[in-house]
Write a protein that holds these residues in place. Structure first.
Motif, PDB file in Angstrom:
ATOM      1  N   ILE A 124       0.841  -1.207   0.000  1.00 55.78           N
ATOM      2  CA  ILE A 124       0.000   0.000   0.000  1.00 55.78           C
ATOM      3  C   ILE A 124       0.873   1.252   0.000  1.00 55.78           C
ATOM      4  N   GLY A 125       1.866   1.291   0.880  1.00 55.87           N
ATOM      5  CA  GLY A 125       2.717   2.471   0.953  1.00 55.87           C
ATOM      6  C   GLY A 125       3.515   2.716  -0.319  1.00 55.87           C
ATOM      7  N   THR A 126       4.018   1.643  -0.936  1.00 56.07           N
ATOM      8  CA  THR A 126       4.784   1.809  -2.173  1.00 56.07           C
ATOM      9  C   THR A 126       3.891   2.268  -3.315  1.00 56.07           C
ATOM     10  N   THR A 185       1.441   6.383   7.080  1.00 56.36           N
ATOM     11  CA  THR A 185       2.451   7.205   7.750  1.00 56.36           C
ATOM     12  C   THR A 185       3.870   6.906   7.271  1.00 56.36           C
ATOM     13  N   GLY A 186       4.024   6.032   6.270  1.00 55.47           N
ATOM     14  CA  GLY A 186       5.374   5.659   5.854  1.00 55.47           C
ATOM     15  C   GLY A 186       5.666   5.777   4.380  1.00 55.47           C
ATOM     16  N   TRP A 187       4.763   6.382   3.603  1.00 53.22           N
ATOM     17  CA  TRP A 187       4.984   6.442   2.157  1.00 53.22           C
ATOM     18  C   TRP A 187       5.698   7.711   1.719  1.00 53.22           C
ATOM     19  N   ALA A 188       5.754   8.726   2.566  1.00 53.68           N
ATOM     20  CA  ALA A 188       6.196  10.050   2.111  1.00 53.68           C
ATOM     21  C   ALA A 188       7.673  10.077   1.722  1.00 53.68           C
ATOM     22  N   TRP A 189       8.531   9.347   2.465  1.00 57.81           N
ATOM     23  CA  TRP A 189       9.968   9.377   2.140  1.00 57.81           C
ATOM     24  C   TRP A 189      10.218   8.774   0.762  1.00 57.81           C
ATOM     25  N   GLY A 190       9.570   7.664   0.471  1.00 53.78           N
ATOM     26  CA  GLY A 190       9.729   7.074  -0.854  1.00 53.78           C
ATOM     27  C   GLY A 190       9.219   7.968  -1.955  1.00 53.78           C
ATOM     28  N   MET A 230      12.687   1.012 -11.121  1.00 52.73           N
ATOM     29  CA  MET A 230      12.386  -0.219 -10.394  1.00 52.73           C
ATOM     30  C   MET A 230      13.287  -0.402  -9.180  1.00 52.73           C
ATOM     31  N   ALA A 231      14.551  -0.056  -9.297  1.00 52.04           N
ATOM     32  CA  ALA A 231      15.459  -0.231  -8.165  1.00 52.04           C
ATOM     33  C   ALA A 231      15.065   0.666  -6.997  1.00 52.04           C
ATOM     34  N   ILE A 232      14.710   1.903  -7.291  1.00 56.62           N
ATOM     35  CA  ILE A 232      14.299   2.823  -6.226  1.00 56.62           C
ATOM     36  C   ILE A 232      12.958   2.391  -5.643  1.00 56.62           C
ATOM     37  N   ILE A 233      12.044   1.902  -6.484  1.00 62.52           N
ATOM     38  CA  ILE A 233      10.760   1.417  -5.989  1.00 62.52           C
ATOM     39  C   ILE A 233      10.962   0.207  -5.083  1.00 62.52           C
ATOM     40  N   VAL A 238      11.093  -2.164   0.435  1.00 65.91           N
ATOM     41  CA  VAL A 238      11.800  -2.829   1.539  1.00 65.91           C
ATOM     42  C   VAL A 238      11.846  -1.926   2.767  1.00 65.91           C
ATOM     43  N   GLY A 239      12.084  -0.640   2.562  1.00 64.74           N
ATOM     44  CA  GLY A 239      12.107   0.280   3.691  1.00 64.74           C
ATOM     45  C   GLY A 239      10.756   0.409   4.373  1.00 64.74           C
ATOM     46  N   THR A 240       9.670   0.411   3.585  1.00 63.36           N
ATOM     47  CA  THR A 240       8.332   0.489   4.169  1.00 63.36           C
ATOM     48  C   THR A 240       7.998  -0.771   4.944  1.00 63.36           C
TER      49      THR A 240
END
Length: 353
Positions: A124-126, A185-190, A230-233, A238-240
Motif C-alpha cells: 500500500i505504501g509503495t 504514515t510511511g509512504w512520504a519518504w519514498g 524499479m530499483a528505487i521502488i 523494503v524500507g516500508t
C-alpha cells in the motif's frame, strides 16, 4: 615465398583471407529481447551476495509463516499447567510462559501476522509513493506543487501517535487496518525520492522523444519511466516493510494492539507484564532475535539494492569481492604494490668500478 596479408588495403578487402581475420562477434546477430531476459534484467539488483543472503533469510520466515500449522508443535494458546515458566527442554524447545503456553509455537504463529502486516503495508505504501512521487515529478505547475505539499505534510506528521489514536478506536482492529495506517504514515519518504529521480528522468532524450511522438501520459510513465525506477521502488518497498514490522511490534509491545493479534510484539508484551525480565530469558530473547534477524535480512536486501543503484558502491563492492578471491585483506590500511624486477645491463654512462 608467400605474400603477407594486408587487411587494410583495398585489394584485399573482399578476399577470403581477410574474411577470416574479422571478429567473429561482428557476424553474430544481437540477441532478441524476450520476456524472460527482460524479467532477469529487472531482478539484476538482487544478484549480489547481500541481497541473496537477505532473500534467503526472508524466504525462511515466509516458509515458517506459510507452514505454521505444520511446524508448530502445539497450538498458539494451548496450555500445559504441568510446565509453568519451564526452561527450554525437549518437550518445549523454547520453554513456556506463565500459563504453560509453548513459546516456540507462539513465535511460529506470530510470524504470519508480522509478515502479513509488513507486506500489506509495503504494497500500500509503495503504491501511494509511486503515484504521488512519479506524477509530482513528471508534471509541472500547480499539480506538481500540490502533490509535493501533500507529501511534505505527511513527512512531518508524527506516525506513532497517529497510529495509537486510530488503533485505539477499535476493540479488535483487523490486520488490513493496521497495515493501512502504517502505510499511510510511511509512504512520504519514498515519494520524495521518486519525485527527485523522476524530475531527472523527464528531461532525458528518450522521454523527450516519446513526448514528441505524441505518446499519452500514462504510457510515458508506465512504459518509459517505471522500468528505470524499479530499483528505487524496490528499495522504497523494503524500507516500508521494515518500518511496518518495527511499528507493529512496537504497538503490540506497548499494548495498543489487542492480544488476539498474536505476533512477536505480543510475546514481548506478556513477558514484560508478567515479570519475565531478566530471569526468564527464554520468554523474550527468541522474539527479540526474530525481530532483529528479520530487520537484518531486510537491511541486507536494501543494501544490495543501494549497491546496484549507486555506481560507486557497485564498483567498490566488486573491487572488494575481487580482493577476497585473491586472498587479500580489504581492511588493511596499507596496499601492497607488487613490482616486477627485471635484469638489465649496466648503463653505458656508468663508469668502470
Amino acid at each position: 615465398m608467400t605474400t603477407p596479408l594486408n587487411p587494410t588495403g583495398p585489394a584485399s578487402a573482399g578476399s577470403p583471407e581477410t574474411a577470416t581475420l574479422r571478429s567473429p562477434a561482428a557476424s553474430i546477430p544481437p540477441k532478441e529481447k524476450t520476456f524472460l531476459s527482460q524479467l532477469a534484467s529487472s531482478f539484476a539488483m538482487f544478484r549480489n551476495p547481500k541481497s541473496l543472503t537477505g532473500l534467503v533469510i526472508l524466504g525462511v520466515f515466509v516458509a515458517v509463516a506459510l507452514l505454521g500449522d505444520v511446524l508448530a508443535p502445539y497450538g498458539a494458546l494451548e496450555k500445559d499447567f504441568t510446565a509453568l515458566r519451564q526452561a527450554p527442554s525437549w518437550a518445549h524447545l523454547l520453554g513456556t510462559t506463565h500459563m504453560g503456553e509453548d513459546i516456540l509455537s507462539q513465535i511460529i504463529y506470530g510470524t504470519r501476522g508480522v509478515l502479513i502486516v509488513g507486506f500489506l503495508a509495503g504494497i500500500i505504501g509503495t503504491a501511494i509513493a509511486v503515484v504521488m512521487g512519479v506524477v509530482a515529478g513528471y508534471t509541472r505547475g500547480w499539480r506538481s506543487e500540490s502533490l509535493s505539499a501533500i507529501t511534505n505534510v505527511f513527512l512531518v506528521i508524527p506516525g506513532l501517535p497517529l497510529i495509537i489514536i486510530v488503533a485505539s478506536q477499535f476493540e479488535n482492529p483487523p490486520l488490513i487496518l493496521i497495515a493501512a495506517v502504517l502505510a499511510a504514515t510511511g509512504w512520504a519518504w519514498g515519494a520524495r525520492v521518486l519525485r527527485a529521480q523522476t524530475m531527472s528522468l523527464r528531461n532525458r532524450d528518450f522521454i523527450q522523444a516519446a513526448r514528441a511522438n505524441g505518446e499519452p501520459l500514462h504510457r510515458i510513465i508506465l512504459v518509459e519511466m517505471l522500468p528505470n525506477l524499479m530499483a528505487i521502488i524496490a528499495s522504497s518497498f523494503v524500507g516500508t516493510v521494515t518500518a511496518a514490522v518495527l511499528g507493529l511490534t512496537t504497538l503490540a509491545f506497548i499494548g495498543v494492539i489487542p492480544i488476539t493479534n498474536l505476533n512477536w510484539g505480543t510475546i514481548l508484551f506478556w513477558a514484560q507484564q508478567n515479570g519475565a525480565f531478566p530471569d526468564f530469558w527464554w520468554w523474550y530473547i527468541p522474539a527479540g532475535l526474530c525481530i532483529a534477524i528479520l530487520g537484518v535480512a531486510l537491511s541486507l536486501i536494501n543494501f544490495g539494492i543501494d549497491e546496484y543503484v549507486n555506481p560507486r558502491l557497485r564498483s567498490a563492492g566488486e573491487r572488494a569481492r575481487a580482493m577476497k578471491k585473491k586472498g587479500l585483506d580489504i581492511n588493511e590500511t596499507m596496499t601492497i604494490v607488487r613490482t616486477m624486477t627485471k635484469t638489465s645491463t649496466p648503463s653505458k654512462q656508468e663508469g668502470p668500478k
